[in-house]
Design a protein around this motif. Sequence first.
Motif, PDB file in Angstrom:
ATOM      1  N   VAL A 113      -3.050 -43.082  29.795  1.00  0.00           N
ATOM      2  CA  VAL A 113      -3.756 -42.412  29.301  1.00  0.00           C
ATOM      3  C   VAL A 113      -5.301 -43.038  28.894  1.00  0.00           C
ATOM      4  O   VAL A 113      -4.793 -43.843  28.015  1.00  0.00           O
ATOM      5  N   PRO A 114      -6.661 -43.206  29.476  1.00  0.00           N
ATOM      6  CA  PRO A 114      -7.950 -43.861  28.998  1.00  0.00           C
ATOM      7  C   PRO A 114      -8.004 -43.649  27.652  1.00  0.00           C
ATOM      8  O   PRO A 114      -9.392 -44.275  27.395  1.00  0.00           O
ATOM      9  N   HIS A 115      -8.031 -42.442  26.906  1.00  0.00           N
ATOM     10  CA  HIS A 115      -8.946 -42.482  26.233  1.00  0.00           C
ATOM     11  C   HIS A 115      -8.071 -41.515  24.795  1.00  0.00           C
ATOM     12  O   HIS A 115      -6.980 -40.543  25.157  1.00  0.00           O
ATOM     13  N   LEU A 116      -8.156 -41.814  23.970  1.00  0.00           N
ATOM     14  CA  LEU A 116      -7.320 -41.665  22.619  1.00  0.00           C
ATOM     15  C   LEU A 116      -8.445 -41.352  21.647  1.00  0.00           C
ATOM     16  O   LEU A 116      -9.327 -42.525  21.105  1.00  0.00           O
ATOM     17  N   VAL A 117      -8.794 -40.158  20.869  1.00  0.00           N
ATOM     18  CA  VAL A 117      -9.368 -39.683  19.992  1.00  0.00           C
ATOM     19  C   VAL A 117      -8.080 -39.339  18.759  1.00  0.00           C
ATOM     20  O   VAL A 117      -6.958 -38.666  18.330  1.00  0.00           O
ATOM     21  N   VAL A 118      -8.600 -40.264  17.563  1.00  0.00           N
ATOM     22  CA  VAL A 118      -7.873 -39.605  16.289  1.00  0.00           C
ATOM     23  C   VAL A 118      -8.833 -39.188  15.255  1.00  0.00           C
ATOM     24  O   VAL A 118      -9.702 -39.456  14.951  1.00  0.00           O
ATOM     25  N   ALA A 119      -8.113 -38.303  14.500  1.00  0.00           N
ATOM     26  CA  ALA A 119      -8.216 -38.041  13.141  1.00  0.00           C
ATOM     27  C   ALA A 119      -8.379 -38.515  11.943  1.00  0.00           C
ATOM     28  O   ALA A 119      -7.652 -39.060  11.085  1.00  0.00           O
ATOM     29  N   SER A 120      -8.969 -39.279  11.699  1.00  0.00           N
ATOM     30  CA  SER A 120      -9.862 -40.058  10.734  1.00  0.00           C
ATOM     31  C   SER A 120     -10.335 -39.599   9.758  1.00  0.00           C
ATOM     32  O   SER A 120      -9.921 -38.219   9.982  1.00  0.00           O
ATOM     33  N   ASP A 228     -15.767 -28.671  17.672  1.00  0.00           N
ATOM     34  CA  ASP A 228     -16.780 -28.377  19.152  1.00  0.00           C
ATOM     35  C   ASP A 228     -17.201 -30.278  19.122  1.00  0.00           C
ATOM     36  O   ASP A 228     -17.413 -30.500  20.302  1.00  0.00           O
ATOM     37  N   ALA A 229     -16.947 -30.740  18.009  1.00  0.00           N
ATOM     38  CA  ALA A 229     -17.632 -32.029  18.058  1.00  0.00           C
ATOM     39  C   ALA A 229     -16.434 -33.522  19.121  1.00  0.00           C
ATOM     40  O   ALA A 229     -16.596 -33.526  19.891  1.00  0.00           O
ATOM     41  N   TYR A 230     -15.068 -32.781  18.696  1.00  0.00           N
ATOM     42  CA  TYR A 230     -13.777 -32.818  19.043  1.00  0.00           C
ATOM     43  C   TYR A 230     -14.444 -32.919  20.997  1.00  0.00           C
ATOM     44  O   TYR A 230     -13.650 -33.854  21.931  1.00  0.00           O
ATOM     45  N   ARG A 231     -14.124 -31.963  20.697  1.00  0.00           N
ATOM     46  CA  ARG A 231     -14.360 -31.242  22.930  1.00  0.00           C
ATOM     47  C   ARG A 231     -15.649 -32.360  22.461  1.00  0.00           C
ATOM     48  O   ARG A 231     -15.177 -32.464  24.465  1.00  0.00           O
ATOM     49  N   ARG A 232     -16.337 -32.384  22.474  1.00  0.00           N
ATOM     50  CA  ARG A 232     -17.951 -33.268  22.926  1.00  0.00           C
ATOM     51  C   ARG A 232     -17.391 -34.576  23.484  1.00  0.00           C
ATOM     52  O   ARG A 232     -17.553 -35.215  24.529  1.00  0.00           O
ATOM     53  N   ILE A 233     -16.621 -35.037  22.235  1.00  0.00           N
ATOM     54  CA  ILE A 233     -16.261 -36.258  22.599  1.00  0.00           C
ATOM     55  C   ILE A 233     -15.286 -36.929  23.513  1.00  0.00           C
ATOM     56  O   ILE A 233     -15.928 -37.585  24.481  1.00  0.00           O
ATOM     57  N   VAL A 234     -14.530 -35.467  23.933  1.00  0.00           N
ATOM     58  CA  VAL A 234     -12.797 -35.844  25.246  1.00  0.00           C
ATOM     59  C   VAL A 234     -13.639 -35.423  26.592  1.00  0.00           C
ATOM     60  O   VAL A 234     -14.086 -36.587  27.203  1.00  0.00           O
ATOM     61  N   LEU A 235     -14.705 -34.770  26.798  1.00  0.00           N
ATOM     62  CA  LEU A 235     -15.429 -34.390  27.805  1.00  0.00           C
ATOM     63  C   LEU A 235     -16.444 -35.998  28.630  1.00  0.00           C
ATOM     64  O   LEU A 235     -17.050 -36.072  29.706  1.00  0.00           O
ATOM     65  N   GLU A 236     -17.152 -36.698  27.466  1.00  0.00           N
ATOM     66  CA  GLU A 236     -18.136 -37.094  27.030  1.00  0.00           C
ATOM     67  C   GLU A 236     -17.574 -38.937  27.471  1.00  0.00           C
ATOM     68  O   GLU A 236     -17.850 -40.087  27.721  1.00  0.00           O
ATOM     69  N   ARG A 237     -16.108 -38.451  27.138  1.00  0.00           N
ATOM     70  CA  ARG A 237     -15.020 -40.077  26.636  1.00  0.00           C
ATOM     71  C   ARG A 237     -15.872 -40.993  25.822  1.00  0.00           C
ATOM     72  O   ARG A 237     -16.016 -42.050  25.871  1.00  0.00           O
ATOM     73  N   GLU A 309     -25.988 -39.003  19.804  1.00  0.00           N
ATOM     74  CA  GLU A 309     -25.183 -39.101  21.080  1.00  0.00           C
ATOM     75  C   GLU A 309     -24.698 -37.655  21.849  1.00  0.00           C
ATOM     76  O   GLU A 309     -25.129 -38.072  23.020  1.00  0.00           O
ATOM     77  N   LEU A 310     -24.264 -37.031  21.503  1.00  0.00           N
ATOM     78  CA  LEU A 310     -23.591 -36.073  21.569  1.00  0.00           C
ATOM     79  C   LEU A 310     -24.202 -34.612  21.578  1.00  0.00           C
ATOM     80  O   LEU A 310     -23.566 -33.476  21.977  1.00  0.00           O
ATOM     81  N   GLY A 311     -25.341 -34.214  21.160  1.00  0.00           N
ATOM     82  CA  GLY A 311     -26.211 -33.815  20.760  1.00  0.00           C
ATOM     83  C   GLY A 311     -25.133 -32.086  20.035  1.00  0.00           C
ATOM     84  O   GLY A 311     -25.621 -31.127  19.874  1.00  0.00           O
ATOM     85  N   TRP A 312     -24.793 -32.923  19.503  1.00  0.00           N
ATOM     86  CA  TRP A 312     -23.438 -32.005  18.504  1.00  0.00           C
ATOM     87  C   TRP A 312     -24.747 -31.570  17.429  1.00  0.00           C
ATOM     88  O   TRP A 312     -25.022 -32.179  16.983  1.00  0.00           O
ATOM     89  N   ARG A 313     -24.525 -29.819  17.076  1.00  0.00           N
ATOM     90  CA  ARG A 313     -24.730 -29.307  15.512  1.00  0.00           C
ATOM     91  C   ARG A 313     -24.420 -28.078  15.502  1.00  0.00           C
ATOM     92  O   ARG A 313     -23.270 -27.276  16.216  1.00  0.00           O
ATOM     93  N   PRO A 314     -24.413 -28.481  13.891  1.00  0.00           N
ATOM     94  CA  PRO A 314     -23.131 -27.761  13.752  1.00  0.00           C
ATOM     95  C   PRO A 314     -23.539 -25.676  13.570  1.00  0.00           C
ATOM     96  O   PRO A 314     -24.773 -25.785  12.927  1.00  0.00           O
ATOM     97  N   ALA A 315     -22.895 -24.686  13.578  1.00  0.00           N
ATOM     98  CA  ALA A 315     -22.984 -23.495  13.486  1.00  0.00           C
ATOM     99  C   ALA A 315     -22.682 -23.160  12.591  1.00  0.00           C
ATOM    100  O   ALA A 315     -22.829 -21.849  12.060  1.00  0.00           O
ATOM    101  N   HIS A 316     -21.934 -23.652  11.576  1.00  0.00           N
ATOM    102  CA  HIS A 316     -21.640 -22.760   9.775  1.00  0.00           C
ATOM    103  C   HIS A 316     -22.597 -23.464   8.986  1.00  0.00           C
ATOM    104  O   HIS A 316     -22.160 -24.987   9.486  1.00  0.00           O
TER     105      HIS A 316
END
Length: 551
Positions: A113-120, A228-237, A309-316
């Motif tokens: 797998v090329p990408h590992l995302v971990v919850a710190s 949404d942050a995780y989603r953006r990170i995964v899509l952009e690797r 870098e990823l354009g993330w903005r919180p909706a709440h």
Amino acid sequence: MRVVVVGATGNAGTALLRALVAEPKVTSVVGVARRLPDRTAEPYKDAEWVVADVASYQPDGPATARLAEAFEGADAVVHLAWLIQPNRERELLRRTNVDGTRRVAEAVLRAGVPHLVVASSIGAYSRVEDDEPRTEDWPTDGIPTSHYAVDKAAQERVLDEVERAHPGLTVTRVRPGLVFQGDAAQEIVRYFLGPAVPVRLLTQGRPPFLPLPRGLRVQAVHADDLADAYRRIVLERAGGAFNVAADDLLRGQDLAHIVDHGRLVELPPPAVRAALALAYQARAVRPDPGWVDMAMSVPVMDTRRIRDELGWRPAHTAAAAVQELLAAMGRGSGQRTAPLRPALPRPAGDAVMQVRRLRDTPGIPPDIDRDLLGLYLSDHLTGATAGLQRLERMSQTYEEVPFQAELAELVEQLRAEREMYRDMLGLLGVRRRPYRQAAAWVGERVGRLKLNGRALEGSPMTAVLETELMRAAVLGKIGGWQTLEEHAEQLGLDPAQFRELIDLARSQIEVLDRVHAHVRAAAFRADAEHGGGEGRSEQLSQDAGASGTDA
């Protein structure tokens, strides 16, 4: 794009499933968990599911191989699994949280797998003495007196090692503040408050004041914004570390206003810590004082990187996330997974609750014999205690056989049902009779000596008899649910919950029927393994492979 989520049934995992299912670029989602959710419910029904425990007692080779098989063909693996309780079992926590992260990373590498995302976490950061925002390069040595922070720092060191040894793998660390949503209300109650705190009163009023340690400040994020942050990170690797939190920083006065009155009582942090330590030692509360140390010492996070870098903005806002959480706590809300399960028993409608509040004996009307009902419920709690003990042992003994995952799922269902009986006894104001549960606990263990005719060794017959006993116990439990459904409205409870529990019990019998069919096929063979524990599990597993049984 194929994404695997490890720990997909928890707070962040549930929100991430919602985000990934709605993302057109993600064509396949795999949830990995040690306890399966209700796979007919949203958002779990739209994912494939694999049962795996990152803290398995299996040797690393087979356990890692099982994870690697689940990761095959994935474009990214998001590792969210983390054990917060039981606080007192440090070896279990470390095996799950630190060793489990290492095992996931090894499986990612084995599967290519090329990408590992971990919850710190914000808890990974080193102590500060001010409110100056820190970026992702602030040291991650944790807070030494907080087991959560120590393990998060150790997890970061595991990821450091993986990055150094495998530069071709993209590794991402996501460091959120506190993560809130309504679906996680009962998980947070169970982890940090426990049954002694009357959170249901939040629907009827607010505390007269809010006591908090002086200087407390909280960074939080709604679970959907974190997803949404995780989603953006995964899509952009996107690799590296990302701080994630809402715009507003909540201080004590802000929290007091959220609970609807604004009256704050600030206490010296050492006094709060000392009081929590005493309560923890007395087993009156679940969190240890290390949580206070971490809350008072972590830095304020700078979140500019993920925004720029990823354009993330919180909706709440953080305040809105806390408000949603408090309202859900009052309602007993949750989701259809073991970690997020809603509070039980569920009260009936407001009119019934109003009648109950007017009675001298809340919950039990005069035309129902209070003592008989109390004895009946206590006896069912006793049966639930004994059944849970036996099923836990079965699940552990037969860890490697094909039906172990279903047994593990049944264990969690029975544990939730036992807690429901405890809550119901308190809600109806009847005695629990703990000596009966203690006797059931002892009796179950003594009974193990009689199930197989042997005092010192295991027997192939044990699994057959245990399964038959559990199947009979579940049939008896259905009768209990039917009785409670019959009287639910008189007691001020929701009859629908007991119909749900009856359906669940019938599905439990189906599982036990499959287990019984499997074990009885091999138990009485002349060449059957006569040892217990690990040897017996190995024999049953081999038998399953030979017979083609799919449990």
